[in-house]
Design an enzyme around this catalytic site. Structure first.
Site, PDB file in Angstrom:
ATOM      1  N   HIS A 181       0.834  -1.213   0.000  1.00  0.00           N
ATOM      2  CA  HIS A 181       0.000   0.000   0.000  1.00  0.00           C
ATOM      3  C   HIS A 181       0.864   1.256   0.000  1.00  0.00           C
ATOM      4  CE1 HIS A 181      -3.773   2.091   0.605  1.00  0.00           C
ATOM      5  NE2 HIS A 181      -3.190   2.813   1.567  1.00  0.00           N
ATOM      6  N   PRO A 182       0.544   2.291  -0.740  1.00  0.00           N
ATOM      7  CA  PRO A 182      -0.585   2.420  -1.664  1.00  0.00           C
ATOM      8  C   PRO A 182      -0.099   2.250  -3.108  1.00  0.00           C
ATOM      9  CG  PRO A 182       0.230   4.604  -1.077  1.00  0.00           C
ATOM     10  CD  PRO A 182       1.223   3.600  -0.529  1.00  0.00           C
TER      11      PRO A 182
END
Length: 406
Positions: A381-382
């Site tokens: 992430h992200p």
């Protein structure tokens, strides 16, 4: 050139991220063209040096076959050289085609790669139109192709769908007047352009090689060489690989891999054959499209619609959020067998850095990746790639596949 266009988009996005950019930002073609040409020249030189280092004799002459062990070479000055060998390998690729039946096509046009070129030309600020006689990205998943062209149209590229050019004339002003017919309405249209680029496929370089005289089997429709799983032709000791071979993906890394494996087999070092299934590739359009494995159409054809499960998601890349860019064409599709452990048959991705994303998942295909393997993988992430390991909505369900939240 695609990178040049991406940088142009990044400059526009930069203002939303707080970068103060004063004055008009414009692109200078000669600067980019010279830099690209210099880079290509350095690659060519590098290849020559590597051949020399490996003690490979390089002859820049035009060759044709006399028999299964003999090649005749001809220099530009007309000097003839005869070479003999146990094995001969043909890897002459293909050249871009011109629609020679259209008056003015060869005199006034150059060649290119259709959507990729149209995308970067639009990206550097040029008014660009793509004329499509049938469908875009033939051979690729057509839902994905539609997303690519939808994004391009929103990006500023014009499309003339279901149109066929009939002639090209150079006007006294130097502009090119193109006449075309809409195949659906039958109406004729004309418009003027500064440059005309043909993207109507590539033709194999087989005609001048003396293959017919030796009995090397060619596909009568395409002119390509018919080869076996080991790249062998119909004549012993003659092999072929790459774009010149019938039914092979027209991709440079595929040809390189096939060539390496063939060299090892001919040298008696290996028996490994090239695996032409699950070859990954990426189309470098403004919204990049990467894929590996089967298209939805091909999966249905091979397995039947009721025997496949398609997981999909519309997602918004982080890069698009602050920049307030439309992400409605950013999409992921994972095609699996419906039964058993749900082996993954195809993976399709549109979005930033599609090549990088697809390359990583392509390795999973070599290991027999399943849908459960995908779910067991922890996302980073992200990133856009993490959205691939999170897909859970099936097409069959009819539910909204838009990703919300984390």
């Amino acid at each position: 050139m695609h990178q040049a266009a991406l940088l142009g988009t990044a400059v526009k996005d930069a203002k939303k991220y707080g970068w103060q950019i004063s004055g008009t930002v414009c692109h200078d073609w000669p600067t980019m063209a010279e830099a690209v040409q210099n880079h290509v020249r350095s690659l060519n030189w590098g290849h020559r040096v590597q051949l020399q280092d490996k003690k490979v004799k390089y002859l820049n002459i035009k060759g044709s076959l006399l028999d299964e062990h003999t090649v005749k070479g001809l220099t530009k000055a007309g000097k003839e050289t005869i070479l003999t060998a146990k094995n001969i390998v043909i890897a002459t690729g293909g050249r871009p085609k011109y629609p020679t039946h259209i008056p003015g096509a060869m005199e006034h046009g150059i060649t290119n790669v259709a959507l990729e070129c149209a995308g970067f030309l639009t990206g550097i600020g040029l008014d660009t139109t793509v004329m499509v006689r049938s469908i875009a990205l033939r051979g690729f998943d057509q839902q994905m192709a539609g997303l690519v062209t939808d994004y391009m149209e929103a990006y500023g590229t014009r499309f003339a769908w279901k149109c066929v050019p009939t002639r090209v004339d150079k006007l006294s002003s130097g502009a090119l007047q193109v006449t075309w017919t809409n195949t659906q309405t039958g109406d004729e249209h004309k418009d003027t352009y500064d440059s005309l680029l043909w993207a109507v496929g590539r033709a194999p370089e087989t005609k001048a090689l003396g293959l017919n005289e030796l009995g090397v089997q060619l596909n009568k429709e395409t002119g390509k060489i018919v080869v076996g799983a080991d790249e062998s032709t119909s004549v012993p000791n003659i092999y072929a690989f790459g774009d010149i071979s019938e039914g092979r993906p027209e991709l440079t890394p595929t040809a390189i891999k096939a060539g390496k494996l063939l060299a090892r087999r001919l040298a008696g070092q290996s028996t490994e054959l090239m695996d032409y299934d699950s070859v990954p590739t990426t189309v470098f359009t403004p919204l990049e499209y990467g894929c590996v494995g089967l298209s939805e159409e091909e999966a249905e054809k091979r397995h039947g619609k009721d025997s496949i499960e398609i997981y999909h998601a519309f997602y918004k890349p982080l890069e698009f959020t602050v920049a307030e860019r439309d992400a409605s064409q950013c999409y992921i599709k994972v095609i699996c067998e419906r039964g058993g452990n749900q082996k993954i048959l195809g993976l399709h991705f549109t979005g930033p850095n599609a090549g990088e994303v697809t390359q990583g998942f392509a390795m999973g295909f070599q290991c027999g990746a399943t849908y459960s393997h995908l779910l067991q993988t922890v996302g980073i992430h992200p990133t856009c790639a993490e959205e691939v390991v999170k897909v859970s909505i099936t097409k069959r369900s009819g539910l909204d596949a838009t990703v919300t939240g984390c």
